[in-house]
Write an enzyme that holds these catalytic residues in place. Structure first.
Site, mmCIF file in Angstrom:
data_model
loop_
_atom_site.group_PDB
_atom_site.id
_atom_site.type_symbol
_atom_site.label_atom_id
_atom_site.label_comp_id
_atom_site.label_asym_id
_atom_site.label_seq_id
_atom_site.Cartn_x
_atom_site.Cartn_y
_atom_site.Cartn_z
ATOM 1 N N ASN A 149 0.783 -1.240 0.000
ATOM 2 C CA ASN A 149 0.000 0.000 0.000
ATOM 3 C C ASN A 149 0.817 1.294 0.000
ATOM 4 O O ASN A 149 0.302 2.328 -0.390
ATOM 5 C CB ASN A 149 -1.033 -0.004 1.142
ATOM 6 C CG ASN A 149 -0.408 -0.063 2.510
ATOM 7 O OD1 ASN A 149 0.701 -0.570 2.685
ATOM 8 N ND2 ASN A 149 -1.115 0.437 3.499
ATOM 9 N N GLU A 245 5.146 -4.328 11.939
ATOM 10 C CA GLU A 245 4.216 -3.209 11.725
ATOM 11 C C GLU A 245 2.993 -3.800 11.031
ATOM 12 O O GLU A 245 3.019 -4.035 9.823
ATOM 13 C CB GLU A 245 4.860 -2.136 10.836
ATOM 14 C CG GLU A 245 6.138 -1.525 11.396
ATOM 15 C CD GLU A 245 5.894 -0.547 12.526
ATOM 16 O OE1 GLU A 245 4.729 -0.153 12.733
ATOM 17 O OE2 GLU A 245 6.856 -0.198 13.216
ATOM 18 N N CYS A 279 -3.015 1.418 6.883
ATOM 19 C CA CYS A 279 -3.116 0.654 8.133
ATOM 20 C C CYS A 279 -3.769 1.463 9.236
ATOM 21 O O CYS A 279 -4.316 0.897 10.171
ATOM 22 C CB CYS A 279 -1.734 0.172 8.558
ATOM 23 S SG CYS A 279 -0.534 1.496 8.537
HETATM 24 P P1 NAP Z 1 0.687 -9.059 3.357
HETATM 25 O O1 NAP Z 1 -0.177 -9.866 2.491
HETATM 26 O O2 NAP Z 1 0.888 -9.470 4.764
HETATM 27 O O3 NAP Z 1 2.110 -8.951 2.589
HETATM 28 C C1 NAP Z 1 3.156 -8.177 3.106
HETATM 29 C C2 NAP Z 1 4.471 -8.692 2.571
HETATM 30 O O4 NAP Z 1 4.736 -9.989 3.125
HETATM 31 C C3 NAP Z 1 4.499 -8.868 1.063
HETATM 32 O O5 NAP Z 1 5.770 -8.507 0.584
HETATM 33 C C4 NAP Z 1 4.271 -10.357 0.900
HETATM 34 O O6 NAP Z 1 4.748 -10.887 -0.309
HETATM 35 C C5 NAP Z 1 5.091 -10.875 2.066
HETATM 36 N N1 NAP Z 1 4.785 -12.252 2.453
HETATM 37 C C6 NAP Z 1 3.694 -13.008 2.159
HETATM 38 N N2 NAP Z 1 3.825 -14.252 2.714
HETATM 39 C C7 NAP Z 1 5.009 -14.257 3.363
HETATM 40 C C8 NAP Z 1 5.706 -15.233 4.131
HETATM 41 N N3 NAP Z 1 5.199 -16.442 4.380
HETATM 42 N N4 NAP Z 1 6.910 -14.918 4.645
HETATM 43 C C9 NAP Z 1 7.447 -13.694 4.434
HETATM 44 N N5 NAP Z 1 6.836 -12.718 3.718
HETATM 45 C C10 NAP Z 1 5.623 -12.994 3.200
HETATM 46 O O7 NAP Z 1 0.169 -7.529 3.426
HETATM 47 P P2 NAP Z 1 -0.335 -6.595 2.248
HETATM 48 O O8 NAP Z 1 -1.667 -7.061 1.773
HETATM 49 O O9 NAP Z 1 0.740 -6.359 1.265
HETATM 50 O O10 NAP Z 1 -0.510 -5.209 3.056
HETATM 51 C C11 NAP Z 1 -1.645 -4.906 3.792
HETATM 52 C C12 NAP Z 1 -1.437 -5.121 5.273
HETATM 53 O O11 NAP Z 1 -0.313 -4.376 5.726
HETATM 54 C C13 NAP Z 1 -2.608 -4.610 6.090
HETATM 55 O O12 NAP Z 1 -2.886 -5.516 7.119
HETATM 56 C C14 NAP Z 1 -2.086 -3.294 6.650
HETATM 57 O O13 NAP Z 1 -2.729 -2.863 7.810
HETATM 58 C C15 NAP Z 1 -0.662 -3.624 6.888
HETATM 59 N N6 NAP Z 1 0.149 -2.416 6.975
HETATM 60 C C16 NAP Z 1 0.655 -2.032 8.181
HETATM 61 C C17 NAP Z 1 1.386 -0.850 8.298
HETATM 62 C C18 NAP Z 1 1.985 -0.397 9.595
HETATM 63 O O14 NAP Z 1 2.866 0.463 9.562
HETATM 64 N N7 NAP Z 1 1.579 -0.924 10.729
HETATM 65 C C19 NAP Z 1 1.600 -0.070 7.155
HETATM 66 C C20 NAP Z 1 1.072 -0.496 5.937
HETATM 67 C C21 NAP Z 1 0.351 -1.664 5.859
HETATM 68 P P3 NAP Z 1 3.725 -11.153 -1.539
HETATM 69 O O15 NAP Z 1 3.213 -9.809 -1.919
HETATM 70 O O16 NAP Z 1 4.588 -11.789 -2.540
HETATM 71 O O17 NAP Z 1 2.648 -12.055 -1.010
#
Ligand code: NAP
Length: 472
Positions: A149, A245, A279
């Site tokens: 995002n 995060e 987030c």
């Molecule tokens: P996500 O599906 O959890 O993916 C995040 C990252 O993790 C991607 O690079 C993904 O790769 C990778 N990943 C997936 N499976 C993995 C595994 N088994 N081991 C290691 N890495 C793995 O999250 P998203 O949909 O991209 O982002 C949305 C989420 O991020 C929401 O929950 C949001 O709240 C959170 N977020 C939090 C913050 C904060 O600062 N707290 C900021 C922004 C977003 P792939 O894309 O290849 O699957």
């Protein structure tokens, strides 16, 4: 684009298509990395950590400062790239590109400030004739795993402090939005970063993630993403430093003395930016019963004014979600709430990956649209009677990332700040606000560890204790 692996730009026969979420057109491809690439990257990064640790603070400052300047000069190009791959409107793309400059500049400044401290060992009964001080040293190899995002700024929040602290970094960007991270890698190299200092590996997290995070050569994982993947990484990581995060379902409390027009402006701004895929998006608007219907009347026209469409059209206020399947999920959760007694008072419809900005009223805390992270362009409005009830509702969540309150009453504001279980608390604004220099991170299952260059540098370093055993 190619990946940057072991000091070279590398192509591979297997590709991942990167698509514009608005029309699903392919904008580029990136190589699909595999376990063998991860192994190669880790071996190289281990050697790279030694190269990076030898750079002086001044040299690290100079590289990051130059990279920030190069990024500033390319704001329009980077803003367009972010918007095209992620789907956020172009104004938000430019703003993210600007923020990324600040994040790198802040990281550069921190490169000059990493220090230990003298420890007064003679305060201990056995500490006479001892001189002690701490040294802050790099962790070594940092794995930076980022979400879709904020494909540039959130990568900078990891890479900037990691390099400032003298680590080598492997970036694993989100598969939907890998191009900004690859461009950042190019910029860092152009700014003079040793090739050993950085690698950017694309590929499915589900396939290569476990190999990255469980490897002993990685000494620090910095992860931003969903709670589910964060949980998995924590289990796989073993004994190493980890920053998490994660997500949230942020509450905003509207007290009876609030200026309802200001609240409506804030909700329209903080609930729908990036199509709600932030987030710290305002998700649960907990509203005092006394002003409940007046607040809905103020909010609905503001939300209805948020026009949807092509994110690159300057007139569009809310663009597509990153994937159509996410827009379908949002639609389903809204329908489910409606079938359980909630009222859709604005929006509610979907066209492909675009979901209309939506307001759902009379939401009960146990409805999915309230108790889980929605991550989409809708807010759930729920009434309350007393501040204690509002705080209890705000805390009725496994998450604790951001929260807001609108009130003119100092006592209420302070009670909110003390009692709401959240890492970031906003008085008279929604939960979605961040200065890139502030300590940023969640409580409870929103994660642990802080970002913001000064705080992230601490997470990216280890503390050593040095004791001189003197004779006099
Ligand atoms: P996500 O599906 O959890 O993916 C995040 C990252 O993790 C991607 O690079 C993904 O790769 C990778 N990943 C997936 N499976 C993995 C595994 N088994 N081991 C290691 N890495 C793995 O999250 P998203 O949909 O991209 O982002 C949305 C989420 O991020 C929401 O929950 C949001 O709240 C959170 N977020 C939090 C913050 C904060 O600062 N707290 C900021 C922004 C977003 P792939 O894309 O290849 O699957």
């Amino acid at each position: 684009m190619k990946i940057f692996l072991a000091g070279n730009w590398v192509d591979k026969p297997k590709k991942i298509e990167v698509r514009n979420p608005f029309d699903n057109s392919v904008i580029d491809t990136v190589p699909k990395g595999d376990g063998a690439d991860v192994d190669r990257a880790l071996g190289f990064a281990e050697r790279g950590a030694k190269v990076m640790a030898r750079l002086s603070g001044y040299e690290r400052w100079k590289i990051l400062r130059k990279a920030a300047d190069l990024m500033a000069a390319r704001n329009e190009e980077l803003g367009r790239l972010i918007s095209t791959e992620e789907g956020k409107i172009i104004a938000e793309g430019r703003s993210e590109a600007n923020r990324a400059v600040e994040t790198l500049m802040g990281s550069a400044e921190e490169a000059k400030r990493i220090h230990g401290e003298t420890v007064p060992l003679d305060g201990d009964p056995g500490g006479t004739k001892k001189l002690g001080f701490t040294l802050r040293v790099p962790c070594g190899v940092v794995a930076a795993i980022s979400p879709f995002n904020f494909p540039l700024n959130l990568v900078c929040h990891k890479v900037g402090p990691a390099l400032a602290a003298g680590n080598s970094v492997i970036i694993k960007p989100a598969t939907d939005t890998p191009l900004s991270a690859l461009r950042l890698t190019e910029i860092l190299l152009e700014a003079g970063l040793p090739t050993e200092g950085i690698q950017c590996l694309t590929g499915s997290g589900g396939e290569i993630g476990d190999t990255v995070v469980s490897d002993r050569r990685v000494r620090k994982i910095t992860f931003t993403g969903s709670r589910e993947i964060g949980d998995r990484i924590c289990r796989m990581a073993g004994i190493k430093k980890v920053t998490m995060e994660l997500g949230s379902n942020c509450p905003l409390i509207v007290m009876p003395d609030a200026d309802l027009d200001k609240v409506a402006v804030a909700v329209a701004a903080t609930g729908y930016a990036n199509a709600g895929q932030v987030c710290i998006s305002t998700q649960r608007v907990l509203t005092a019963g006394k002003v409940y219907s007046d607040f809905l009347s103020a909010l609905v026209p503001k939300v209805q004014a948020l026009t949807t469409g092509n994110q690159l059209d300057e007139k569009t206020k809310v663009g597509p979600m990153v994937r159509e399947s996410d827009a379908v999920r949002v639609e389903e959760w809204i329908r489910e709430a409606a079938s359980e007694g909630a009222r859709v008072v604005a929006g509610g419809n979907r066209r492909g990956a675009i979901h209309e900005p939506t307001v759902v009223a009379d939401v009960k805390p146990e409805m999915r649209i309230s108790c889980e992270e929605l991550f989409g362009p809708a807010v759930a409005v729920t009434p309350f009677n007393t501040i204690d009830e509002a705080i209890a509702l705000a805390n009725q969540s496994v998450y604790g990332l951001g929260a807001g309150i609108f009130t003119e009453n100092l006592e209420w504001a302070m009670k909110f700040a003390r009692e709401v279980e959240s890492g970031n608390l906003h008085i008279n604004w929604g939960p979605q606000w961040r200065a890139d220099l502030m300590p940023y991170g969640g409580l409870k299952e929103s994660g642990f560890g802080k970002e913001g260059p000064r705080y992230a540098v601490e997470e990216m370093t280890e503390l050593k204790m040095v004791v001189f055993h003197l004779n006099t």
